[in-house]
Scaffold this motif. Structure first.
Motif, PDB file in Angstrom:
ATOM      1  N   VAL A  16       0.842  -1.184   0.000  1.00 13.93           N
ATOM      2  CA  VAL A  16       0.000   0.000   0.000  1.00 13.93           C
ATOM      3  C   VAL A  16       0.883   1.241   0.000  1.00 13.93           C
ATOM      4  O   VAL A  16       1.680   1.438   0.916  1.00 13.93           O
ATOM      5  N   ALA A  17       0.785   2.052  -1.043  1.00 16.29           N
ATOM      6  CA  ALA A  17       1.576   3.286  -1.096  1.00 16.29           C
ATOM      7  C   ALA A  17       0.804   4.429  -0.446  1.00 16.29           C
ATOM      8  O   ALA A  17       1.352   5.209   0.318  1.00 16.29           O
ATOM      9  N   VAL A  18      -0.485   4.532  -0.780  1.00 14.62           N
ATOM     10  CA  VAL A  18      -1.344   5.539  -0.167  1.00 14.62           C
ATOM     11  C   VAL A  18      -2.601   4.819   0.303  1.00 14.62           C
ATOM     12  O   VAL A  18      -3.249   4.125  -0.469  1.00 14.62           O
ATOM     13  N   PRO A  75       7.855  11.384   6.401  1.00 13.61           N
ATOM     14  CA  PRO A  75       9.107  10.651   6.229  1.00 13.61           C
ATOM     15  C   PRO A  75       9.181   9.978   4.860  1.00 13.61           C
ATOM     16  O   PRO A  75       8.171   9.849   4.169  1.00 13.61           O
ATOM     17  N   SER A  76      10.358   9.558   4.470  1.00 13.63           N
ATOM     18  CA  SER A  76      10.572   8.915   3.181  1.00 13.63           C
ATOM     19  C   SER A  76       9.682   7.683   3.029  1.00 13.63           C
ATOM     20  O   SER A  76       9.527   6.902   3.954  1.00 13.63           O
ATOM     21  N   GLY A  77       9.061   7.569   1.863  1.00 12.49           N
ATOM     22  CA  GLY A  77       8.254   6.388   1.579  1.00 12.49           C
ATOM     23  C   GLY A  77       6.839   6.455   2.125  1.00 12.49           C
ATOM     24  O   GLY A  77       6.106   5.477   2.062  1.00 12.49           O
ATOM     25  N   CYS A  78       6.410   7.623   2.617  1.00  9.02           N
ATOM     26  CA  CYS A  78       5.087   7.691   3.233  1.00  9.02           C
ATOM     27  C   CYS A  78       3.985   7.914   2.199  1.00  9.02           C
ATOM     28  O   CYS A  78       2.811   7.921   2.534  1.00  9.02           O
ATOM     29  N   GLY A  79       4.369   8.112   0.915  1.00  8.58           N
ATOM     30  CA  GLY A  79       3.353   8.230  -0.125  1.00  8.58           C
ATOM     31  C   GLY A  79       3.130   9.632  -0.664  1.00  8.58           C
ATOM     32  O   GLY A  79       2.149   9.867  -1.372  1.00  8.58           O
ATOM     33  N   LYS A  80       4.028  10.549  -0.382  1.00 10.00           N
ATOM     34  CA  LYS A  80       3.859  11.932  -0.848  1.00 10.00           C
ATOM     35  C   LYS A  80       3.890  12.026  -2.361  1.00 10.00           C
ATOM     36  O   LYS A  80       2.970  12.581  -2.983  1.00 10.00           O
ATOM     37  N   THR A  81       4.952  11.471  -2.955  1.00  6.26           N
ATOM     38  CA  THR A  81       5.091  11.551  -4.411  1.00  6.26           C
ATOM     39  C   THR A  81       3.934  10.832  -5.092  1.00  6.26           C
ATOM     40  O   THR A  81       3.374  11.331  -6.070  1.00  6.26           O
ATOM     41  N   THR A  82       3.551   9.684  -4.570  1.00  4.88           N
ATOM     42  CA  THR A  82       2.445   8.931  -5.156  1.00  4.88           C
ATOM     43  C   THR A  82       1.172   9.768  -5.145  1.00  4.88           C
ATOM     44  O   THR A  82       0.445   9.819  -6.143  1.00  4.88           O
ATOM     45  N   THR A  83       0.914  10.454  -4.039  1.00 10.70           N
ATOM     46  CA  THR A  83      -0.271  11.305  -3.954  1.00 10.70           C
ATOM     47  C   THR A  83      -0.220  12.398  -5.022  1.00 10.70           C
ATOM     48  O   THR A  83      -1.184  12.618  -5.765  1.00 10.70           O
TER      49      THR A  83
HETATM   50  N1  LIG Z   1       5.814   2.018  -8.978  1.00  8.50           N
HETATM   51  C1  LIG Z   1       5.828   1.501  -7.728  1.00  8.50           C
HETATM   52  N2  LIG Z   1       5.768   0.171  -7.539  1.00  8.50           N
HETATM   53  C2  LIG Z   1       5.767  -0.364  -6.303  1.00  8.50           C
HETATM   54  N3  LIG Z   1       5.851   0.368  -5.177  1.00  8.50           N
HETATM   55  C3  LIG Z   1       5.914   1.700  -5.281  1.00  8.50           C
HETATM   56  C4  LIG Z   1       5.922   2.342  -6.558  1.00  8.50           C
HETATM   57  N4  LIG Z   1       6.006   3.679  -6.362  1.00  8.50           N
HETATM   58  C5  LIG Z   1       6.067   3.842  -5.022  1.00  8.50           C
HETATM   59  N5  LIG Z   1       6.007   2.667  -4.367  1.00  8.50           N
HETATM   60  C6  LIG Z   1       6.033   2.484  -2.915  1.00  8.50           C
HETATM   61  O1  LIG Z   1       5.034   3.289  -2.348  1.00  8.50           O
HETATM   62  C7  LIG Z   1       5.484   3.919  -1.153  1.00  8.50           C
HETATM   63  C8  LIG Z   1       5.327   5.421  -1.259  1.00  8.50           C
HETATM   64  O2  LIG Z   1       6.219   5.926  -2.231  1.00  8.50           O
HETATM   65  P1  LIG Z   1       6.371   7.469  -2.537  1.00  8.50           P
HETATM   66  O3  LIG Z   1       7.318   7.606  -3.670  1.00  8.50           O
HETATM   67  O4  LIG Z   1       5.044   8.073  -2.699  1.00  8.50           O
HETATM   68  O5  LIG Z   1       7.058   8.001  -1.200  1.00  8.50           O
HETATM   69  P2  LIG Z   1       7.514   9.470  -0.814  1.00  8.50           P
HETATM   70  O6  LIG Z   1       6.703   9.878   0.351  1.00  8.50           O
HETATM   71  O7  LIG Z   1       7.492  10.351  -1.995  1.00  8.50           O
HETATM   72  O8  LIG Z   1       9.002   9.234  -0.325  1.00  8.50           O
HETATM   73  P3  LIG Z   1      10.311  10.130  -0.535  1.00  8.50           P
HETATM   74  O9  LIG Z   1      10.278  11.186   0.511  1.00  8.50           O
HETATM   75  O10 LIG Z   1      11.415   9.145  -0.251  1.00  8.50           O
HETATM   76  O11 LIG Z   1      10.310  10.630  -1.920  1.00  8.50           O
HETATM   77  C9  LIG Z   1       6.913   3.465  -0.976  1.00  8.50           C
HETATM   78  O12 LIG Z   1       6.928   2.448  -0.009  1.00  8.50           O
HETATM   79  C10 LIG Z   1       7.323   2.942  -2.307  1.00  8.50           C
HETATM   80  O13 LIG Z   1       8.238   1.899  -2.169  1.00  8.50           O
END
Ligand SMILES: Nc1ncnc2c1ncn2[C@@H]1O[C@H](COP(=O)(O)OP(=O)(O)OP(=O)(O)O)[C@@H](O)[C@H]1O
Ligand SMILES: [Mg+2]
Lengths: 266, 349
Positions: free
Chosen positions: B17-19, B37-45
């Motif tokens: 689950v990313a978000v 924090p890193s990996g919390c789903g910001k970029t995905t959102t």
């Molecule tokens: N294409 C993908 N396939 C599988 N998992 C993904 C994919 N993109 C992101 N994730 C996972 O979803 C979660 C959220 O990723 P995201 O890139 O949104 O984090 P983030 O908050 O932007 O982190 P950061 O601060 O490190 O950039 C992470 O655990 C990541 O491993």
């Protein structure tokens, strides 16, 4: 530090010497007057150039090589580029296998591939009742097996280094997928495609092994004409032919460099 | 009507689950930071808003219209990429004009608008350069201009400052904020730099593990963190484990700390900001006694680490002058710490 610097510079000088010395010797001996290379020469002359340019087999060979290389490049580069896009961008399952397959012709020793092609052509000839060995289409088809792998190799590498977010930026700014491809992806691939074209052309132009069995009377490439000449004579005519060839290719590179800086792609 | 509305959006990658169901709203002209924090789903959102990632569930609304199923080029968003993502084969002016061209704006009008956008980021003199001929900071401003020239309904920034050096970051930060305010751009910015988020945003959304942990103004998050995670993530906090007892808070190692009577019932964490604590010499007589373990000189301020039993507590105070009572304090010295109970917060995990 001083010492390592000196060793470093020495290494560079040595490498360039090893690479360039044969070329220099070739150019130098091509103007020696003696038929059997002697040092020092008894005099200088352009006799061998006159001989080279006067012999039909070299001129014809050059024209054939140029045609074959140009057509094989025109076919192989677009096909190889499309294949690279599919290999890098899609989720094809057998990606690795397809890549290896496409690179196959330049991994298999040329003489082996050449023999295989020769046998295939012979079979096809009897079936189709028309000549393939010793024809321009036959040579072009064989050389496409060089230009496709070289293109795949160069363009795939180029695509992998390409920042996908640039294309996403274009989508985000309102460009549809086709527009993104023509306006952004393709221009960004241009250096790789130019490099691929150049490699392909040169690889085809200078190919000997793959072509050896596929030429016929009146349809021979320059490297094979040179090889045939060498069987009977060892005078510097070949040095003259080779020098001309080097000059022509260098000129092509310089022209290309005007459009795409080669130092930025290789 | 909100300019941007996320309704319970969710993104799963296979089993991961990313978000995990995000809802938020941004009013017109507001700048909201997504922090976490890193990996919390910001970029995905952010990418779900731009249309590069299709949500597994939930919807995205721009100006009240559901755009969840629309392609990126059909949405009125402009995203500034972390890597800038400028078109390397186009000049600065062509880069900035690209979006207008896609909107079929005529050449003369396009050039005028591009130049105006470049003027806003003070780069009009570099219009004919190629991106590779620009510094990182200049490229970043071209990327901003390329987005804001479209006057998008939603402006998206993915860690816009992370590739800049510390000094430039401060400048660009205020520049972005000024532009955003003068153009009244509805903006969603991703950052993992809490200082950036605190200084630039109207509101912050703190995410963790694909969920919203707390949303509110900088003051809300800083002064009234909802839980220990927020208290530790936003600004610095001493977060101490223990339990409420009478009018105070008993730490795990037995020290009684002051707390306002109305603490969060059942809170097992106690949070106090380092700058709210008053450090005094032992003879001050008031406050909790401890031993000074470390002194970090930061220039205008000094950071002290004091051991209350086994619990380390960080104190940040103005660096004492030569005549100050605290001048000449050394590690190992006994000291006293005091703070009003109201400055501390009792929190759940
Ligand atoms: N294409 C993908 N396939 C599988 N998992 C993904 C994919 N993109 C992101 N994730 C996972 O979803 C979660 C959220 O990723 P995201 O890139 O949104 O984090 P983030 O908050 O932007 O982190 P950061 O601060 O490190 O950039 C992470 O655990 C990541 O491993
Ligand atoms: Mg990210």
């Amino acid at each position: 530090m001083r010492l390592t610097g000196a060793i470093y510079r020495g290494g560079i000088v040595l490498a360039y010497t090893v690479m360039l010395l044969p070329v220099v010797l070739l150019a130098v001996t091509s103007v020696f007057r003696d038929a059997i290379i002697a040092f020092p020469p008894s005099g200088l002359s352009l006799e061998w150039y006159r001989n080279a340019l006067g012999r039909d087999e070299f001129l014809d060979g050059f024209v054939t090589s140029f045609k074959v290389a140009a057509i094989a490049t025109l076919i192989g580069v677009p096909a190889g580029t499309a294949a690279s896009l599919a290999l890098v961008r899609s989720n094809l399952r057998a990606k690795q296998a397809i890549t290896t397959f496409l690179l196959g012709p330049i991994i298999v020793p040329g003489i082996v591939a050449g023999t295989a092609l020769y046998l295939t052509y012979l079979l096809a000839q009897t079936r189709l009742d028309r000549d393939i060995v010793g024809t321009l289409p036959g040579l072009v088809a064989a050389h496409v097996l060089l230009t496709i792998p070289w293109t795949v190799r160069v363009v795939t590498a180029g695509l992998q280094g390409l920042d996908r977010s640039v294309e996403e930026a274009a989508l985000n700014l309102g460009a549809r997928h086709a527009t993104v491809f023509w306006r952004v992806t393709l221009p960004m691939m241009r250096p790789a495609i130019v490099a691929a074209s150049m490699f392909s052309f040169i690889q085809s132009f200078e190919n000997l092994e793959l072509t050896l069995l596929l030429v016929g009377p009146g349809m021979s490439t320059l490297p094979i004409a040179m090889l045939n000449y060498l069987e009977f004579q060892i005078d510097p005519t070949l040095a003259a032919v080779a020098t001309i060839q080097i000059v022509v290719i260098a000129a092509m590179m310089l022209v290309t460099d005007r459009y795409v800086k080669l130092s930025r792609i290789v | 009507m909100k300019s941007l509305e996320l309704v319970n959006i969710r993104k799963d990658y296979g089993g991961a689950v990313a978000v995990a169901g995000m809802s938020m709203q941004i009013a017109r002209g507001e700048l909201v930071s997504l922090l976490g924090p890193s990996g919390c789903g910001k970029t995905t959102t952010l990418r779900m808003v731009a249309g590069f990632v299709a949500p597994s569930a939930g919807s995205v609304l721009i100006d009240g219209r559901d755009v969840t199923r629309l392609a990126p080029y059909e949405r009125d968003t402009a995203l500034v990429f972390q890597s800038y993502a400028l078109f390397p084969h186009m000049t600065v002016a062509q880069n900035v004009g690209f979006g207008l061209e896609m909107r079929k704006v005529g050449r003369a009008e396009r050039e005028a608008q591009s130049l105006e956008a470049l003027r806003r980021v003070r780069l009009e003199h570099l219009a004919d350069r190629y991106p590779r001929q620009l510094s990182g900071g200049q490229q970043q401003r071209v990327a901003l201009a390329r987005g804001l020239v479209l006057n998008p309904a939603v402006f998206l920034l993915d860690e816009p400052l992370s590739n800049l050096d510390a000094k430039l970051r401060g400048e660009v930060r205020s520049e972005i904020r000024a532009l955003q305010q003068s153009l009244e751009l509805t903006t969603l910015m991703v950052t993992h730099d809490q200082e950036e988020a605190l200084t630039m945003s109207d509101r912050l959304v703190l995410m963790e593990g694909g969920r919203v942990r707390q949303a509110g103004t900088a003051q809300d998050l800083y002064e009234r963190p909802a839980d220990a995670f927020v208290a530790e993530f936003v600004g610095r906090s001493n977060v101490i484990e223990g339990r409420a007892e009478g009018g105070g808070f008993r730490t795990a190692c037995g020290t009684l700390l002051p707390a306002a009577a109305a603490g969060a019932a059942g809170g097992s964490f106690y949070a106090i900001r380092p700058e709210k604590i008053v450090l005094a010499r032992e003879d001050a007589g008031e406050g909790v006694g401890g031993a000074l373990r470390e002194i970090l000189y930061l220039g205008a301020q000094t950071e002290y680490t004091v051991m209350l039993g086994q619990t380390p507590v960080t104190v940040i105070a103005a660096t004492p002058g030569p005549d100050d009572a605290l001048a000449g304090l050394r590690t190992g010295d006994p000291v006293r710490l005091s703070w009003p109970g109201a400055s501390a917060r009792l929190l759940g995990a």
